[in-house]
Design a protein around this motif. Structure first.
Motif, mmCIF file in Angstrom:
data_model
loop_
_atom_site.group_PDB
_atom_site.id
_atom_site.type_symbol
_atom_site.label_atom_id
_atom_site.label_comp_id
_atom_site.label_asym_id
_atom_site.label_seq_id
_atom_site.Cartn_x
_atom_site.Cartn_y
_atom_site.Cartn_z
ATOM 1 N N THR A 451 16.731 -5.727 9.343
ATOM 2 C CA THR A 451 17.973 -6.426 9.026
ATOM 3 C C THR A 451 17.955 -6.999 7.617
ATOM 4 O O THR A 451 18.861 -6.753 6.815
ATOM 5 C CB THR A 451 18.230 -7.551 10.041
ATOM 6 N N PHE A 452 16.924 -7.764 7.291
ATOM 7 C CA PHE A 452 16.890 -8.480 6.013
ATOM 8 C C PHE A 452 15.891 -7.883 5.013
ATOM 9 O O PHE A 452 15.822 -8.338 3.868
ATOM 10 C CB PHE A 452 16.544 -9.953 6.248
ATOM 11 N N GLN A 487 24.468 -7.444 11.996
ATOM 12 C CA GLN A 487 24.683 -7.248 10.559
ATOM 13 C C GLN A 487 25.556 -6.022 10.296
ATOM 14 O O GLN A 487 26.458 -6.051 9.451
ATOM 15 C CB GLN A 487 23.343 -7.093 9.847
ATOM 16 N N ASP A 665 26.426 -10.551 -0.842
ATOM 17 C CA ASP A 665 26.588 -11.927 -0.368
ATOM 18 C C ASP A 665 27.270 -12.827 -1.389
ATOM 19 O O ASP A 665 27.324 -14.049 -1.192
ATOM 20 C CB ASP A 665 25.219 -12.520 -0.009
#
Length: 702
Positions: A451-452, A487, A665
């Motif tokens: 995910t990150f 996500q 972001d």
């Protein structure tokens, strides 16, 4: 097709069209022209046959509209019966002194066989039939008809609006919508006609009483004065004939009343009335108490034990049979569908209409196994519910299935059939995420968090405590997939929003703000334009949860702008407060990264020059801008601080499209999107001397 065949069809059509006018003329003739007794017998038998046919059709229709001609049929059947009453009254009064056979064998049979020739008994039987028909059946059916007609007419506008909504949403074709509207109109006409037709039945019952009185009084007077009969002879002759005539008319009238009552009290069902009743009474739980109560009654002193106990045994037998049938149905093996032939290809093999899909390797199937609690399915449901609240529309179902073509530990996420994410997990282990502040490191399978992108390690469950003490964040495999799916859904929200979702937003808006919904679509914004505008907002991270305020902004902006690009910018400027509150709480200042004035001017010039270009910013300059803003964004995001890049309205869209793939972001706002009363904190200024050579831009951090 031959000429003879065409002529035959024309003659048949003309013949069918002439039946109803001829039948109407025959009814008038029955009332005026004297008829022989034989013709009356044929007419009475025909009347009974028609009444039985109408009753059978009424009992076998699945819904009332399947017998939409019933009000007209009821009218003509009633007129036919009244015409027979007039003709029979003439025969009874003219030839009644000759004996009971003078009015025909049908009237004689009803007068002698059904009541045994005793006119006193006949009067009481006729009175009972009249009470049943007039007071019970006709009155109840009339009341149901009135209520049904009223409710049907009240619901008609809502049904028409629902059809228009389905048509606008593309759920119905114009032809299907036309048929639905015609069906709604036919339903209203039918119940309105049934409300009036119930008065025919009531009037027919009253006419039967009056005709009986006329036959009795007239027969007694004519018998004694014209034919010299005594009072007793006239009574035994004319009263028996009058009652026989009344009964032979009231039996078909009672059948038609039952048919009318069954029609207006029907509820639409795929089954006919007998099938519907049989299905609803086919429960053993309903018959067991019946058998028990009858058994108790049969054992009480003074009761007819044999009859009641036999009835109790019958109810018990029915309950036992129904219970066995239910058990057999529950235990019956489910027949597997026949295996398709090797050469047969089905549409399900070449199409997949799931908006969201999650494919699992066979080693991960246990995560969705209900016998093991299906931990992944519960997390997916929670994610859909939470994201639906945040984004403002219902996230579609996630189709989860196994795929033997995948590696055992691999999962794959698809959006609209496109693979957007794929990774590996180990279902029997735990993922320890490197939080960046570790006290110690532990051994395991080194990977990147899907995910990150953080450094992570797969460890056995026995090492959970050791990893937590060392500073790792430990999550289970189901959470890894669920977080990754969360996500993906957030980033692909625009791909999940279509015209169906837009129509549902409009439908919900009609409940709270009907005038706003009416002034938004289909004019000035058709549904397709409205859906495109919503997708444009979702692409830039603007949720639709406050759709009423967004709809007001859309309606306001659409009156001034027609260009889709400028329309999006106009809407954003009107909902700036909504956008800002998704970045920072209302009580905190908005952290912003601004551009140097010279860089702002260069961007504005590039946008004006390449107005129709997808990316109007020159590639070299764009790369330098991305590097400069990325250098500012990295430390801020690591600190957990949300911020916005603020630029001029003309350059906002181009800069947002430039930064979206590299700094997703960092939302890009224009000056006009920040509310006047919102405090702003400038955390960095990106820019420097920007000339034609585009030197490396510098960032000045505040």
């Amino acid at each position: 097709m031959s000429r003879a065949t065409v002529n035959r069809k024309v003659w048949l059509g003309a013949g069918r069209g002439a039946v109803l006018p001829f039948a109407t003329l025959l009814l008038v003739m029955l009332m005026i022209v004297p008829m022989p007794a034989m013709m009356l017998d044929i007419g009475f038998v025909t009347n009974i046959m028609i009444s039985l046919a109408v009753l059978m059709v009424a009992l076998n229709v699945a819904r009332p509209l399947d017998f939409s001609s019933f009000p007209t049929v009821l009218l003509f059947a009633t007129l036919f019966r009244l015409a027979l009453n007039v003709a029979s009254t003439r025969v009874v009064l003219v030839d009644g002194h000759e004996g009971s056979h003078a009015a025909g064998y049908v009237i004689e049979a009803f007068g002698n066989f059904l009541i045994g020739g005793d006119y006193a008994v006949g009067l009481f039987v006729f009175m009972i039939l009249m009470i049943i028909n007039l007071v019970v059946i006709t009155k109840g059916a009339g009341r149901v008809s009135e209520v049904s007609a009223r409710f049907t007419l009240d619901a008609m506008p809502g049904k028409q609006m629902a059809i228009d909504a389905d048509l606008n949403a593309g759920l119905l074709t114009p032809e299907e919508a036309k048929l639905r509207r015609q069906e709604v109109a036919t339903e209203a006409d039918f119940y309105g006609s049934m409300d009036g037709a119930s008065k025919f039945v009531k009037g027919d019952a009253i006419a039967g009483v009056l005709i009986l009185v006329v036959n009795i009084v007239g027969g007694l007077i004519l018998g004694m004065l014209s034919h010299g009969l005594s009072m007793s002879e006239a009574a035994s002759t004319y009263i028996v004939l009058a009652i026989g005539d009344a009964l032979v008319a009231q039996v078909p009238a009672l059948l038609l009343s039952i048919a009318a009552a069954s029609i207006v009290t029907r509820v639409s069902s795929p089954l006919d009335l007998s099938g519907q009743i049989t299905h609803q009474f086919g429960s053993a739980k309903a018959w067991v108490p019946v058998a028990a109560i009858l058994l108790i009654l049969g054992l009480l002193p003074g009761m007819p034990h044999f009859i009641i106990l036999v009835a109790a045994a019958g109810a018990a037998a029915i309950a036992w049979k129904l219970h066995k049938a239910a058990q057999a149905k529950a235990n019956a093996p489910v027949e597997a569908p026949p295996a398709p032939a090797p050469t047969t290809i089905g549409w399900d093999e070449v199409s997949d209409d799931a908006a969201l899909g999650l494919e699992l390797g066979f080693a991960l199937v246990g995560l969705v196994d209900e016998r093991k609690g299906a931990p992944l399915m519960a997390r997916i449901t929670g994610i859909r519910r939470q994201l639906s609240r945040e984004l403002g529309f219902v996230i579609p179902m996630v189709r989860v299935r196994d795929d033997l073509a995948l590696a055992p530990n691999t999962y794959r996420i698809t959006v609209a059939g496109v693979v957007v994410a794929e990774d590996e997990i180990w279902p029997d282990e735990l993922l320890a995420l490197d939080s960046g502040d570790l006290l110690d490191r532990i051994d395991g399978r080194q990977v990147k968090d899907p995910t990150f992108g953080l450094d992570a390690v797969w460890i056995p469950p026995a090492q959970r405590a050791e990893a937590v003490v060392a500073g790792y964040t430990v999550v289970d495999p189901a959470t890894v997939i669920a977080t990754h799916l969360n996500q993906v859904i957030q980033s692909a929200a625009a791909d999940l929003f279509g015209m169906d979702e837009a129509q549902k937003l409009i439908d919900a808006l009609k409940e709270t703000a009907p005038q706003l919904a009416a002034n938004l679509t289909p004019q000035p914004l058709p549904l397709v334009s409205l859906a495109a505008l919503c997708r444009a907002l979702l692409i830039e991270g603007v949720p639709l949860k406050d759709f009423r305020r967004i709809a007001e902004a859309m309606a306001d902006a659409a009156r001034e702008e027609t260009d889709p690009v400028q329309l999006v910018e106009a809407v954003r400027q009107r909902i700036g407060a909504l956008i800002v509150q998704t970045i920072v709480p209302v009580k905190l200042p908005l952290p912003v990264v601004t551009l140097d004035a010279s860089l702002e001017g260069l961007l504005a010039q590039a946008v004006r020059t390449g107005r129709d270009a997808v990316h109007p910013i020159e590639p070299g300059l764009g790369q330098k801008i991305v590097q400069a803003i990325g250098g500012v964004a990295g430390p801020l995001l690591q600190q957990g601080r949300r911020f916005a890049v603020v630029t001029s309205p003309i350059a906002r869209r181009a800069l947002a499209r430039l930064l979206a793939p590299h700094v997703p972001d960092a939302p890009v706002l224009s000056f006009l999107e920040i509310p006047d009363g919102k405090a702003v904190e400038v955390v960095a200024v990106v820019g420097g001397e920007a000339n034609n050579n585009h030197p490396m831009l510098e960032s000045e951090v505040a």
